[in-house]
Design a protein around this motif. Structure first.
Motif, PDB file in Angstrom:
ATOM      1  N   ARG A  79      10.422   2.713  -3.025  1.00  0.00           N
ATOM      2  CA  ARG A  79      10.011   3.843  -3.726  1.00  0.00           C
ATOM      3  C   ARG A  79       8.623   3.914  -3.695  1.00  0.00           C
ATOM      4  NH1 ARG A  79      10.467   5.046 -10.156  1.00  0.00           N
ATOM      5  NH2 ARG A  79       9.964   7.186 -10.199  1.00  0.00           N
ATOM      6  N   ALA A  80       7.845   2.873  -4.011  1.00  0.00           N
ATOM      7  CA  ALA A  80       6.345   3.021  -3.747  1.00  0.00           C
ATOM      8  C   ALA A  80       5.827   3.454  -2.501  1.00  0.00           C
ATOM      9  CB  ALA A  80       5.669   1.451  -4.238  1.00  0.00           C
ATOM     10  N   SER A  81       6.542   3.011  -1.579  1.00  0.00           N
ATOM     11  CA  SER A  81       6.151   3.257   0.018  1.00  0.00           C
ATOM     12  C   SER A  81       6.589   4.823   0.074  1.00  0.00           C
ATOM     13  CB  SER A  81       7.031   2.465   0.963  1.00  0.00           C
ATOM     14  OG  SER A  81       6.793   2.988   2.211  1.00  0.00           O
ATOM     15  N   ARG A  85       3.909   7.566   0.883  1.00  0.00           N
ATOM     16  CA  ARG A  85       4.132   8.693   2.366  1.00  0.00           C
ATOM     17  C   ARG A  85       3.947  10.159   1.753  1.00  0.00           C
ATOM     18  NH1 ARG A  85       8.894   5.669   5.705  1.00  0.00           N
ATOM     19  NH2 ARG A  85       7.584   3.711   6.017  1.00  0.00           N
ATOM     20  N   ILE A  86       4.610  10.465   0.480  1.00  0.00           N
ATOM     21  CA  ILE A  86       4.743  11.806   0.125  1.00  0.00           C
ATOM     22  C   ILE A  86       3.446  12.376  -0.241  1.00  0.00           C
ATOM     23  CG2 ILE A  86       5.396  13.217  -1.761  1.00  0.00           C
ATOM     24  CD1 ILE A  86       8.090  11.891  -1.577  1.00  0.00           C
ATOM     25  N   ALA A  87       2.703  11.261  -0.807  1.00  0.00           N
ATOM     26  CA  ALA A  87       1.214  11.607  -1.174  1.00  0.00           C
ATOM     27  C   ALA A  87       0.258  11.969   0.057  1.00  0.00           C
ATOM     28  CB  ALA A  87       0.588  10.615  -1.823  1.00  0.00           C
ATOM     29  N   GLU A  88       0.580  11.004   1.158  1.00  0.00           N
ATOM     30  CA  GLU A  88      -0.057  11.224   2.327  1.00  0.00           C
ATOM     31  C   GLU A  88       0.359  12.617   3.049  1.00  0.00           C
ATOM     32  OE1 GLU A  88       0.720   7.762   4.629  1.00  0.00           O
ATOM     33  OE2 GLU A  88      -0.489   6.367   3.255  1.00  0.00           O
ATOM     34  N   ALA A  89       1.659  12.781   3.016  1.00  0.00           N
ATOM     35  CA  ALA A  89       2.131  14.012   3.736  1.00  0.00           C
ATOM     36  C   ALA A  89       1.486  15.368   2.933  1.00  0.00           C
ATOM     37  CB  ALA A  89       3.805  14.111   3.713  1.00  0.00           C
ATOM     38  N   ASN A  90       1.469  15.320   1.560  1.00  0.00           N
ATOM     39  CA  ASN A  90       0.810  16.544   0.860  1.00  0.00           C
ATOM     40  C   ASN A  90      -0.643  16.598   1.158  1.00  0.00           C
ATOM     41  OD1 ASN A  90       3.225  16.955  -0.126  1.00  0.00           O
ATOM     42  ND2 ASN A  90       2.914  15.772  -2.214  1.00  0.00           N
TER      43      ASN A  90
END
Length: 179
Positions: A79-81, A85-90
């Motif tokens: 979940r942390a990963s 990843r979602i933060a990086e994608a955003n």
């Protein structure tokens, strides 16, 4: 009621009667021997498999608890990963959008810069066309005024004047009217 009375009478007379609650001594001895024999057999034969089954069950439950704890920890790591990843994608999406906006603005500025000379050229051409049309209109007005002035002069003078004198009179008249 007779039996109750006879029981009471026999008890008072000292007669030995058997009590239904208290067993006989030989029954107690044989029951105790059977109990201890059964206890020993159970202790030797049944207790070890029961202990092994209980220990296996305890180990299985502990293993399941450990597996659940490790699965939960792994899920938290995943979940942390995924969150990172979602933060990086955003962030990447925001960067791409900003680059696209900058590129669109650059293209717009480039096209405006490319069109400016054409606009200036067309504006100059339009001004030249307007000036030419104004000159043509003035020439037409001059010719109309000339013909009107000639007609008016002929009527006033009623004499025949040569063509050169007519033209000189008209030009003088136009100059006065123009000024």
């Amino acid at each position: 009621m007779n039996s109750l009375a006879s029981s009471l009478l026999a008890a008072t007379e000292g007669e030995a009667t058997s009590n239904p609650i208290i067993p006989e001594w030989f029954e107690v001895i044989w029951g105790s021997i059977a109990f201890f024999l059964l206890l020993i057999v159970m202790w030797k034969l049944a207790l070890p498999p029961i202990r092994r089954a209980m220990e296996a069950r305890t180990e299985r439950i502990q293993g399941d608890l450990d597996a659940a704890a490790s699965a939960k920890a792994e899920a938290e790591e995943l979940r942390a990963s995924y969150d990172s990843r979602i933060a990086e994608a955003n962030a990447e999406a925001a960067r791409i959008i900003e680059e696209a906006r900058a590129a669109a603005e650059a293209v717009r500025q480039e096209r405006l810069a490319a069109i400016e000379p054409e606009i200036a050229e067309r504006r100059a051409q339009a001004e030249a066309d307007i000036e030419a049309a104004r000159e043509r209109a003035m020439a037409e007005v001059r010719s109309d005024i000339t013909s009107i002035a000639v007609g008016a002069a002929e009527q006033v003078v009623r004499a025949s004047i040569d063509e050169a004198a007519h033209a000189q009179l008209i030009e003088d008249y136009i100059e006065r009217v123009g000024n």
